[in-house]
Design a protein around this motif. Structure first.
Motif, mmCIF file in Angstrom:
data_model
loop_
_atom_site.group_PDB
_atom_site.id
_atom_site.type_symbol
_atom_site.label_atom_id
_atom_site.label_comp_id
_atom_site.label_asym_id
_atom_site.label_seq_id
_atom_site.Cartn_x
_atom_site.Cartn_y
_atom_site.Cartn_z
ATOM 1 N N LYS A 279 0.814 -1.222 0.000
ATOM 2 C CA LYS A 279 0.000 0.000 0.000
ATOM 3 C C LYS A 279 0.846 1.269 0.000
ATOM 4 O O LYS A 279 0.606 2.161 -0.824
ATOM 5 C CB LYS A 279 -0.962 -0.016 1.190
ATOM 6 C CG LYS A 279 -2.069 -1.023 1.019
ATOM 7 C CD LYS A 279 -3.004 -1.045 2.191
ATOM 8 C CE LYS A 279 -4.031 -2.147 2.014
ATOM 9 N NZ LYS A 279 -4.948 -2.259 3.111
ATOM 10 N N PRO A 280 1.872 1.401 0.872
ATOM 11 C CA PRO A 280 2.686 2.616 0.815
ATOM 12 C C PRO A 280 3.483 2.751 -0.483
ATOM 13 O O PRO A 280 3.720 3.869 -0.953
ATOM 14 C CB PRO A 280 3.636 2.496 2.004
ATOM 15 C CG PRO A 280 3.203 1.350 2.808
ATOM 16 C CD PRO A 280 2.200 0.587 2.035
ATOM 17 N N ILE A 281 3.860 1.629 -1.065
ATOM 18 C CA ILE A 281 4.590 1.703 -2.336
ATOM 19 C C ILE A 281 3.678 2.222 -3.443
ATOM 20 O O ILE A 281 4.086 3.065 -4.248
ATOM 21 C CB ILE A 281 5.212 0.336 -2.693
ATOM 22 C CG1 ILE A 281 6.328 0.006 -1.698
ATOM 23 C CG2 ILE A 281 5.739 0.329 -4.119
ATOM 24 C CD1 ILE A 281 6.909 -1.374 -1.824
ATOM 25 N N LEU A 282 2.447 1.758 -3.478
ATOM 26 C CA LEU A 282 1.487 2.308 -4.444
ATOM 27 C C LEU A 282 1.250 3.789 -4.185
ATOM 28 O O LEU A 282 1.138 4.580 -5.124
ATOM 29 C CB LEU A 282 0.165 1.545 -4.379
ATOM 30 C CG LEU A 282 0.114 0.185 -5.059
ATOM 31 C CD1 LEU A 282 -1.224 -0.487 -4.810
ATOM 32 C CD2 LEU A 282 0.366 0.311 -6.550
ATOM 33 N N ALA A 283 1.193 4.175 -2.917
ATOM 34 C CA ALA A 283 0.981 5.582 -2.571
ATOM 35 C C ALA A 283 2.133 6.459 -3.060
ATOM 36 O O ALA A 283 1.920 7.623 -3.416
ATOM 37 C CB ALA A 283 0.798 5.732 -1.065
ATOM 38 N N THR B 231 -7.789 7.633 -5.427
ATOM 39 C CA THR B 231 -7.388 8.202 -6.714
ATOM 40 C C THR B 231 -7.593 7.259 -7.891
ATOM 41 O O THR B 231 -7.498 7.683 -9.038
ATOM 42 C CB THR B 231 -5.905 8.618 -6.680
ATOM 43 O OG1 THR B 231 -5.096 7.459 -6.435
ATOM 44 C CG2 THR B 231 -5.656 9.672 -5.622
ATOM 45 N N ALA B 232 -7.831 5.985 -7.614
ATOM 46 C CA ALA B 232 -8.012 5.004 -8.696
ATOM 47 C C ALA B 232 -9.279 4.191 -8.411
ATOM 48 O O ALA B 232 -9.694 4.047 -7.266
ATOM 49 C CB ALA B 232 -6.801 4.077 -8.770
ATOM 50 N N SER B 233 -9.847 3.686 -9.479
ATOM 51 C CA SER B 233 -11.032 2.839 -9.295
ATOM 52 C C SER B 233 -10.598 1.496 -8.713
ATOM 53 O O SER B 233 -9.427 1.124 -8.768
ATOM 54 C CB SER B 233 -11.747 2.624 -10.622
ATOM 55 O OG SER B 233 -11.006 1.746 -11.439
ATOM 56 N N ALA B 234 -11.521 0.768 -8.185
ATOM 57 C CA ALA B 234 -11.222 -0.555 -7.628
ATOM 58 C C ALA B 234 -10.685 -1.480 -8.722
ATOM 59 O O ALA B 234 -9.848 -2.346 -8.447
ATOM 60 C CB ALA B 234 -12.470 -1.149 -6.995
ATOM 61 N N TRP B 235 -11.132 -1.273 -9.962
ATOM 62 C CA TRP B 235 -10.668 -2.096 -11.078
ATOM 63 C C TRP B 235 -9.212 -1.826 -11.418
ATOM 64 O O TRP B 235 -8.547 -2.645 -12.042
ATOM 65 C CB TRP B 235 -11.540 -1.861 -12.304
ATOM 66 C CG TRP B 235 -12.921 -2.398 -12.127
ATOM 67 C CD1 TRP B 235 -14.043 -1.677 -11.828
ATOM 68 C CD2 TRP B 235 -13.330 -3.758 -12.189
ATOM 69 N NE1 TRP B 235 -15.124 -2.511 -11.703
ATOM 70 C CE2 TRP B 235 -14.717 -3.806 -11.925
ATOM 71 C CE3 TRP B 235 -12.670 -4.953 -12.445
ATOM 72 C CZ2 TRP B 235 -15.432 -4.989 -11.916
ATOM 73 C CZ3 TRP B 235 -13.399 -6.126 -12.431
ATOM 74 C CH2 TRP B 235 -14.754 -6.135 -12.173
ATOM 75 N N GLU B 236 -8.711 -0.666 -11.060
ATOM 76 C CA GLU B 236 -7.298 -0.338 -11.290
ATOM 77 C C GLU B 236 -6.466 -0.637 -10.041
ATOM 78 O O GLU B 236 -5.384 -1.214 -10.141
ATOM 79 C CB GLU B 236 -7.150 1.144 -11.634
ATOM 80 C CG GLU B 236 -7.805 1.541 -12.916
ATOM 81 C CD GLU B 236 -7.913 3.046 -13.073
ATOM 82 O OE1 GLU B 236 -8.029 3.479 -14.223
ATOM 83 O OE2 GLU B 236 -7.887 3.773 -12.057
ATOM 84 N N TYR B 237 -6.970 -0.228 -8.887
ATOM 85 C CA TYR B 237 -6.197 -0.310 -7.647
ATOM 86 C C TYR B 237 -5.877 -1.744 -7.244
ATOM 87 O O TYR B 237 -4.716 -2.077 -6.999
ATOM 88 C CB TYR B 237 -6.943 0.399 -6.515
ATOM 89 C CG TYR B 237 -6.232 0.323 -5.192
ATOM 90 C CD1 TYR B 237 -5.145 1.146 -4.933
ATOM 91 C CD2 TYR B 237 -6.619 -0.583 -4.214
ATOM 92 C CE1 TYR B 237 -4.475 1.082 -3.731
ATOM 93 C CE2 TYR B 237 -5.954 -0.660 -3.007
ATOM 94 C CZ TYR B 237 -4.881 0.175 -2.765
ATOM 95 O OH TYR B 237 -4.214 0.098 -1.576
#
Length: 105
Positions: free
Chosen positions: A35-39, A47-53
């Motif tokens: 999660k922090p790496i994605l952040a 910032t992203a849809s569930a389909w992307e995140y």
């Protein structure tokens, strides 16, 4: 548990316990660190849809898990077991080209 010990060539119940603990710690840590790496890349649930995140989150967990598995295995004194396990996983996922060819003698 005897089946695991036989299949993985584990010598003692203590070694089996340590290996199971390493798998547990590695899985939790990989999920926690993703999660922090994605952040860092500006990607979050907001910032992203569930389909992307979630696909990105799951894809990112894989390499983090592989690195942590060998690292925690080393810290817990089971590097040989986890390095062999890691090579087996990489080959089965099609990443065997990353590994040095072993010379059969």
């Amino acid at each position: 548990m005897g089946n695991f010990k036989e299949r993985w060539n584990i010598k003692s119940n203590w070694q089996l316990f340590v290996i199971i603990v390493v798998f547990a710690i590695t899985g939790s840590s990989a999920a926690f660190l993703s999660k922090p790496i994605l952040a860092l890349f500006g990607i979050s649930k907001n910032t992203a849809s569930a389909w992307e995140y979630y696909p990105l989150y799951i894809i990112l967990i894989f390499p983090i898990y592989q690195l942590l598995l060998v690292s925690f295995g080393f810290l817990f004194g089971q590097f040989t077991f986890f390095w062999a396990f890691e090579k087996k996983i990489l080959r089965s996922c099609g990443f065997g080209f990353l590994l040095k060819k072993e010379n059969p003698e």
